[in-house]
Write a protein that holds these residues in place. Structure first.
Motif, PDB file in Angstrom:
ATOM      1  N   SER A  81      -2.814   2.450  -5.108  1.00 57.97           N
ATOM      2  CA  SER A  81      -3.957   1.825  -4.532  1.00 57.97           C
ATOM      3  C   SER A  81      -3.531   0.895  -3.132  1.00 57.97           C
ATOM      4  O   SER A  81      -2.762   0.805  -3.020  1.00 57.97           O
ATOM      5  N   ASP A  82      -4.965   0.218  -2.296  1.00 59.16           N
ATOM      6  CA  ASP A  82      -4.455  -0.180  -0.864  1.00 59.16           C
ATOM      7  C   ASP A  82      -3.685  -1.285  -0.773  1.00 59.16           C
ATOM      8  O   ASP A  82      -3.304  -1.165   0.218  1.00 59.16           O
ATOM      9  N   LYS A  83      -3.900  -1.828  -2.083  1.00 62.07           N
ATOM     10  CA  LYS A  83      -3.396  -3.205  -1.681  1.00 62.07           C
ATOM     11  C   LYS A  83      -2.157  -3.296  -2.983  1.00 62.07           C
ATOM     12  O   LYS A  83      -1.042  -4.276  -2.556  1.00 62.07           O
ATOM     13  N   TYR A  84      -1.899  -2.583  -4.158  1.00 62.92           N
ATOM     14  CA  TYR A  84      -0.305  -2.794  -4.976  1.00 62.92           C
ATOM     15  C   TYR A  84      -0.615  -1.420  -5.263  1.00 62.92           C
ATOM     16  O   TYR A  84      -1.916  -0.521  -5.720  1.00 62.92           O
ATOM     17  N   TRP A 133       9.792  -0.334  -4.349  1.00 58.93           N
ATOM     18  CA  TRP A 133      10.277  -0.598  -3.316  1.00 58.93           C
ATOM     19  C   TRP A 133       9.041  -0.543  -2.250  1.00 58.93           C
ATOM     20  O   TRP A 133       8.373   0.375  -2.347  1.00 58.93           O
ATOM     21  N   VAL A 134       9.013  -1.403  -1.552  1.00 60.53           N
ATOM     22  CA  VAL A 134       8.319  -1.000  -0.051  1.00 60.53           C
ATOM     23  C   VAL A 134       8.510   0.466   0.744  1.00 60.53           C
ATOM     24  O   VAL A 134       9.796   0.515   1.351  1.00 60.53           O
ATOM     25  N   ILE A 135       7.637   1.319   1.304  1.00 53.31           N
ATOM     26  CA  ILE A 135       8.563   2.588   1.655  1.00 53.31           C
ATOM     27  C   ILE A 135       8.034   1.786   3.203  1.00 53.31           C
ATOM     28  O   ILE A 135       6.592   2.295   3.043  1.00 53.31           O
ATOM     29  N   VAL A 136       8.354   2.397   4.063  1.00 55.41           N
ATOM     30  CA  VAL A 136       8.593   1.905   5.662  1.00 55.41           C
ATOM     31  C   VAL A 136       7.830   3.639   6.081  1.00 55.41           C
ATOM     32  O   VAL A 136       9.110   3.968   5.762  1.00 55.41           O
ATOM     33  N   CYS A 137       7.572   3.553   7.399  1.00 58.83           N
ATOM     34  CA  CYS A 137       7.284   5.011   7.717  1.00 58.83           C
ATOM     35  C   CYS A 137       7.109   4.895   9.359  1.00 58.83           C
ATOM     36  O   CYS A 137       7.265   3.695   9.844  1.00 58.83           O
ATOM     37  N   ASP A 138       8.278   5.723  10.183  1.00 56.14           N
ATOM     38  CA  ASP A 138       7.954   5.428  11.590  1.00 56.14           C
ATOM     39  C   ASP A 138       7.866   7.030  11.988  1.00 56.14           C
ATOM     40  O   ASP A 138       8.293   8.616  11.849  1.00 56.14           O
ATOM     41  N   GLY A 139       6.461   6.913  12.199  1.00 53.65           N
ATOM     42  CA  GLY A 139       5.954   8.598  12.178  1.00 53.65           C
ATOM     43  C   GLY A 139       6.302   8.931  10.933  1.00 53.65           C
ATOM     44  O   GLY A 139       5.143   9.461   9.888  1.00 53.65           O
ATOM     45  N   THR A 140       6.756  10.643  10.805  1.00 48.88           N
ATOM     46  CA  THR A 140       6.285  11.741   9.226  1.00 48.88           C
ATOM     47  C   THR A 140       7.671  10.786   9.028  1.00 48.88           C
ATOM     48  O   THR A 140       8.002  11.848   7.460  1.00 48.88           O
ATOM     49  N   ASN A 190       1.310  -1.542  -0.252  1.00 46.59           N
ATOM     50  CA  ASN A 190      -0.087  -0.143   0.089  1.00 46.59           C
ATOM     51  C   ASN A 190       0.487   1.447   0.186  1.00 46.59           C
ATOM     52  O   ASN A 190       0.175   2.212  -0.059  1.00 46.59           O
ATOM     53  N   SER A 191       2.289   1.168  -0.006  1.00 44.71           N
ATOM     54  CA  SER A 191       3.407   1.960   0.267  1.00 44.71           C
ATOM     55  C   SER A 191       4.470   1.868  -0.717  1.00 44.71           C
ATOM     56  O   SER A 191       5.435   1.375  -0.371  1.00 44.71           O
TER      57      SER A 191
END
Length: 366
Positions: free
Chosen positions: A114-117, A136-143, A91-92
């Motif tokens: 979209s939500d899934k891809y 690639w997958v984007i991972v977030c920690d807060g902002t 989703n990101s």
């Protein structure tokens, strides 16, 4: 009475034994043969683990006709002219693709999350679109968000075109800089990984054989020269052939460079150190550096903001002994009709991608 008690105890013991036997019969291994009610003996099927798209398994897929999907490997060959749709699960998601699609703001490319891809669509692809496509997958920690390098997937896509064996380039004559401390690449990439490619010098005309060590060929990069030297300078081109007529690439000017990377090396000179009122003066700030590294100049001087000056900046490539190519960047400050307010320190700050250097000279009255 005693006899009745003994009989009850005996019956209870028999029941307990039957229950234990039934428990043992139920404890059959998963792989043992079982008998269905119909009397046929079959083997139990082991449970398959679900596909979760784990580490090491690409989440980058191509959408085929009729809703079919193809998981992409390190490289794949596609047909030009046929719309390409790629999907990356998550989703990101972030994407990268051949840089010229951004350079020319190509409207044929679109990305739809979209939500899934996330979906990347390229309409009417051509040989020029050959290159690496990544998600690639984007991972977030807060902002704060960052790219997950463990979940980055890349596929090099060839849009094979028999009329364009080489990936077209907007530049028909390209400069390649040779440095003694790093490999150099002659970027004649192909659209067909099966093409046979050779490297040729224009003057004197000769083929430079790829020996697998000093000179190698990678269809996704071009010819890689491991240890460049001044002898490798000159004008070169590549030749590719499959089954048809051989094709020639753009030309490449190979120039040898021996300027260390780092902040600018600056010199500052003036037409005169001592001037009188009404005279004119030129102050020149010069930088010797790597050919492709841009340099910016900033001036500070006594009458700044109150006195008009003219500043002209230019650069050119020169050969300095042993055919080493160097870039000379120069900024010239010109001040006419000197006044008392103009005497003092003239400061030049030169800056490149590696840092900055500040130099100064003093102009005083006669």
């Amino acid at each position: 009475m005693k006899l009745w008690v003994v009989l009850c105890m005996a019956l209870l013991w028999v029941e307990l034994q039957n229950g234990a036997c039934q428990q043992v019969k139920r404890r059959k291994d998963v792989g043992e043969n079982r008998i269905r009610p119909g009397g046929k003996r079959v083997k139990a099927r082991p449970t398959k683990p679900k596909d979760g798209g784990g580490k090491g398994q690409s989440l980058l897929t191509q959408v085929l006709d009729k809703g079919r999907f193809l998981r992409l490997g390190p490289s794949i060959t596609m047909t030009p002219g046929r719309n390409m749709e790629l999907r990356c699960k998550g989703n990101s998601i972030g994407w990268s693709y051949p840089a010229y699609l951004d350079t020319f703001n190509d409207s044929r490319l679109s990305i739809k999350p979209s939500d899934k891809y996330s979906q990347l669509i390229l309409t009417s692809p051509s040989a020029a679109d050959t290159g690496p496509y990544s998600c690639w997958v984007i991972v977030c920690d807060g902002t704060e968000c960052e790219r997950d390098h463990d979940r980055t997937y890349t596929s090099y896509i060839y849009f094979t075109d028999k009329d364009n064996l080489f990936v077209p380039s907007p530049v028909h004559f390209e400069i390649v800089y040779l440095r003694p401390d790093r490999p150099a690449v002659v970027p004649c990439r192909v659209t067909n990984p099966q093409a046979k490619v050779s490297l040729h010098r224009e003057v004197p005309p000769e083929e430079i054989p790829a020996n697998g060590t000093q000179l190698t060929y990678d269809p996704t990069k071009g010819f890689v020269l491991q240890n460049p030297s001044p002898e490798h300078q000159g004008v070169f081109y590549c030749r590719a052939a499959t089954k048809g007529t051989p094709q020639i690439s753009s030309k490449y000017q190979l120039l040898y460079v021996e300027v260390p990377s780092g902040p600018p090396f600056v010199s500052l000179d003036s037409s005169s150190k001592s001037v009188g009122g009404g005279d004119s003066i030129n102050v020149t700030c010069t930088v010797l550096g790597e050919p492709e590294v841009d340099v910016s100049f900033t001036w500070s001087y006594p009458g700044q903001g109150r006195r008009p000056v003219h500043i002209q900046t230019s650069w050119r490539l020169v050969n300095r002994g042993m055919s080493h190519t160097t870039r000379i960047s120069r900024s010239v400050l010109t001040l006419e009709d000197m006044e008392t307010i103009d005497f003092g320190n003239y400061i030049c700050k030169a800056k490149n991608q590696n840092g900055e250097t500040i130099v100064a000279t003093n102009i005083f009255s006669k």
